[in-house]
Design an enzyme around this catalytic site. Sequence first.
Site, PDB file in Angstrom:
ATOM      1  N   GLY A 257     -15.552  -1.522  -1.160  1.00  0.00           N
ATOM      2  CA  GLY A 257     -14.357  -1.027  -1.746  1.00  0.00           C
ATOM      3  C   GLY A 257     -14.232   0.157  -2.586  1.00  0.00           C
ATOM      4  O   GLY A 257     -15.044   1.032  -2.086  1.00  0.00           O
TER       5      GLY A 257
ATOM      6  N   TYR B 122       0.736  -1.357   0.024  1.00  0.00           N
ATOM      7  CA  TYR B 122       0.040   0.034  -0.102  1.00  0.00           C
ATOM      8  C   TYR B 122       0.687   1.420  -0.033  1.00  0.00           C
ATOM      9  O   TYR B 122       1.402   1.471   1.021  1.00  0.00           O
ATOM     10  CB  TYR B 122      -0.853  -0.132   1.146  1.00  0.00           C
ATOM     11  CG  TYR B 122      -1.993  -1.195   1.341  1.00  0.00           C
ATOM     12  CD1 TYR B 122      -2.078  -1.774   0.152  1.00  0.00           C
ATOM     13  CD2 TYR B 122      -2.662  -1.699   2.447  1.00  0.00           C
ATOM     14  CE1 TYR B 122      -3.025  -3.127   0.214  1.00  0.00           C
ATOM     15  CE2 TYR B 122      -3.359  -2.590   2.612  1.00  0.00           C
ATOM     16  CZ  TYR B 122      -3.510  -3.369   1.594  1.00  0.00           C
ATOM     17  OH  TYR B 122      -4.432  -4.311   1.336  1.00  0.00           O
TER      18      TYR B 122
END
Length: 290
Positions: free
Chosen positions: A219, A66
Amino acid sequence: MSTLSISLPGGTWALGDLTVTRFGYGAMQLAGPGVMGPPADHDGALAVLREAVGLGITHIDTADAYGPRVTNQLIREALHPYADSLHIVTKVGATRDEQGGWPPARRPEDLRCAVHENLENLGLETLDVVNLRLGDAQGPRAGSLAEAFETLVDLQRQGLIRHLGVSNATAEQVAEARSIAPIVCVQNMYNLAHRHDDELIDELAEQGIAYVPFFPLGGFSPLQSSALSAVAARLHATPMSVALAWLLRRSPNILLIPGTSSVAHLRENVAGVGLSLSDEDLAELDKIGR
Ligand SMILES: NC(=O)c1ccc[n+]([C@@H]2O[C@H](COP(=O)([O-])OP(=O)(O)OC[C@H]3O[C@@H](n4cnc5c(N)ncnc54)[C@H](OP(=O)(O)O)[C@@H]3O)[C@@H](O)[C@H]2O)c1
């Protein structure tokens, strides 16, 4: 650092010998757009992490991919030295390319490097839980995980990892992993509208293994459904709260890791998830993904 002792809706779950709140926090949304680069609001990102811990959350989900490295470094900056009660779950098995893609990185040397990088960026000597991330951005893909999973088992024997899990996995891959070594969790895509893993969740519940849905709120495409909106309106709640409360009710082994980059949304989600759903509400919500 000490955490406030607050009782979060859903109570706790044991990931092996580690107790975590069933309401956790997913850190992916803290990186920049497309999960690449730093956040637009660095201090705001640190504030979200500190608020999560302040609210009593003891389970944070992350990955060195990430940013890359961005969320792990934010977690370290915001929360290190970590409270004994806080458990950080990370994943290895994918990297990032310059276009922001998520190419697999599951060769033994990739995995060893990823575990060491997670340790360094999080400022830890042992990772609490490491998920082997399988498949690709389109979802799980069939195929043996043996070589990759055995590499992680070896790192676990060296004391670098406490517990193992798998992510983006087929039911066959979950079974294959369990034939090699114990796992404490499976992290797959699942939410009100995406119910592919219903059977797997029930099997894992019987085995005492956690199921941790990613994209619990949809999401990058937040859940939208007239049935969800109708139930939320009836309960004077937000659709997101109802979606999370449904997951907590769905099975006792489900742990929540909703993502947000906003302190206000984090508070709203924690406050809302405790709402109680009637049998009528559940029946209506159940129809969404069937
Ligand atoms: N294993 C894997 O392959 C994998 C893949 C994806 C994700 N994950 C993990 O799963 C975690 C959760 O997934 P996710 O964050 O992508 O998706 P998510 O939790 O389903 O949804 C996050 C989105 O919902 C929005 N949101 C949150 N609370 C809200 C509220 N109260 N009202 C309105 N919007 C709200 C957030 O926007 P705001 O920022 O504006 O609140 C964000 O855009 C990630 O953080 C990551 O740790 C794992």
